[in-house]
Design an enzyme around this catalytic site. Structure first.
Site, mmCIF file in Angstrom:
data_model
loop_
_atom_site.group_PDB
_atom_site.id
_atom_site.type_symbol
_atom_site.label_atom_id
_atom_site.label_comp_id
_atom_site.label_asym_id
_atom_site.label_seq_id
_atom_site.Cartn_x
_atom_site.Cartn_y
_atom_site.Cartn_z
ATOM 1 N N LYS A 33 40.899 30.294 38.370
ATOM 2 C CA LYS A 33 40.346 28.836 37.525
ATOM 3 C C LYS A 33 41.536 28.069 37.763
ATOM 4 O O LYS A 33 42.923 28.145 37.932
ATOM 5 C CB LYS A 33 40.282 29.385 36.190
ATOM 6 N N ARG A 44 37.334 40.108 34.021
ATOM 7 C CA ARG A 44 36.303 39.702 35.257
ATOM 8 C C ARG A 44 37.307 39.141 36.187
ATOM 9 O O ARG A 44 37.820 37.945 35.984
ATOM 10 C CB ARG A 44 35.353 38.845 34.549
#
Length: 280
Positions: free
Chosen positions: A208, A250
């Site tokens: 991210k 994740r």
């Protein structure tokens, strides 16, 4: 040891790997490869939630994901369906998914919580303040950790009201969703407080932007930070999340994260991690 959830994006536009595994055969092969690398769970999604993305018709989403879910489940894989749509959640569970991962926490589709309750599947409730198209407009917090916990508690209550028992609920603080830079780090630092809510905690930092921002030179463009460097940062944050009590992380790069968790286990000692053994 904390579980590893591998990401299988069957989308043309996901922020990291959009288009790589759009056809069912390549997505299935990718999922099986992630399983061999050590993924405990495979999270199959047919709709991108990257910043600025638009919603996908549920019929299109199901056309993408259901063959993949079915094939992976038939291969004995624990499958999660990454969806905000009630109809997709129900169809995916029927095809073999055992977990519904809704980044909106049941807010995007009012029928989703009831659908999951009826299906018998577990649910991961994400912290969400609005659609990806304009989620950063809602990134205003006086105390981000306290507000995330309070808002997640509200979604847990909504799940209970829909008939989902607490034992089937997982909470996800929604790293990157309606949060900027330091807000993400503050949320991650609150992982132990989130775990104290009494539910399993899912953490997703993989590749991210806020990780790239922490790695880039001052004033540099985060998009210039390579995928491999983002994966290394993901593995580090995944270990830190595990040490703070995360049930699962994740990730895109399963092998790197699995290796990092194994090294952390060796460093801490088996007895230290025995108390944190996670199960599906």
């Amino acid at each position: 040891m904390t579980l590893v959830m591998g990401i299988v994006n069957v989308t043309p536009d996901s922020f990291s790997d959009g288009g790589r595994f759009l056809d069912a055969d390549s997505a299935i092969a990718h999922g099986l490869s992630l399983r061999q690398q050590g993924a405990d769970i495979l999270d199959v999604g047919g709709e991108s939630t990257r910043p600025g993305s638009e919603r996908v018709d549920p019929a299109v989403e199901q056309e993408r994901v259901l063959p993949v879910v079915r094939a992976l489940a038939e291969a004995g894989v624990y499958v999660s369906i990454d969806t905000m749509n009630a109809s997709t959640a129900a169809a995916a569970v029927e095809a073999g998914a055992r977990l519904v991962n809704d980044v909106s926490g049941g807010l995007a589709d009012p029928g989703l919580l009831a659908a999951v309750a009826a299906s018998g599947a577990d649910i991961a409730l994400g912290h969400w303040r609005g659609p990806s198209a304009d989620m950063y407009a809602r990134a205003a917090y006086a105390d981000v950790a306290a507000e995330v916990i309070a808002e997640l508690s509200g979604r847990v209550d909504a799940a209970a009201a829909a008939g989902i028992p607490p034992s089937r609920v997982i909470v996800d603080p929604g790293i990157g969703f309606g949060k900027k830079g330091e807000q993400n780090w503050a949320t991650l630092r609150a992982t132990e407080r989130i775990a104290a809510m009494g539910h399993r905690v899912l953490i997703g930092t993989s590749r991210k932007r806020f990780l790239a921002e922490s790695l880039g030179a001052a004033g540099g463009d985060p998009s210039d930070v390579s995928e491999s460097r983002r994966d290394l940062a993901t593995a580090v944050t995944s270990v830190l999340a595990a040490q703070a009590g995360a049930w699962a992380v994740r990730v895109h790069d399963v092998a790197a994260t699995r290796d990092a968790l194994s090294v952390a286990t060796a460093w801490e000692g088996e007895s230290r991690w025995a108390a944190q053994t996670r199960s599906l």
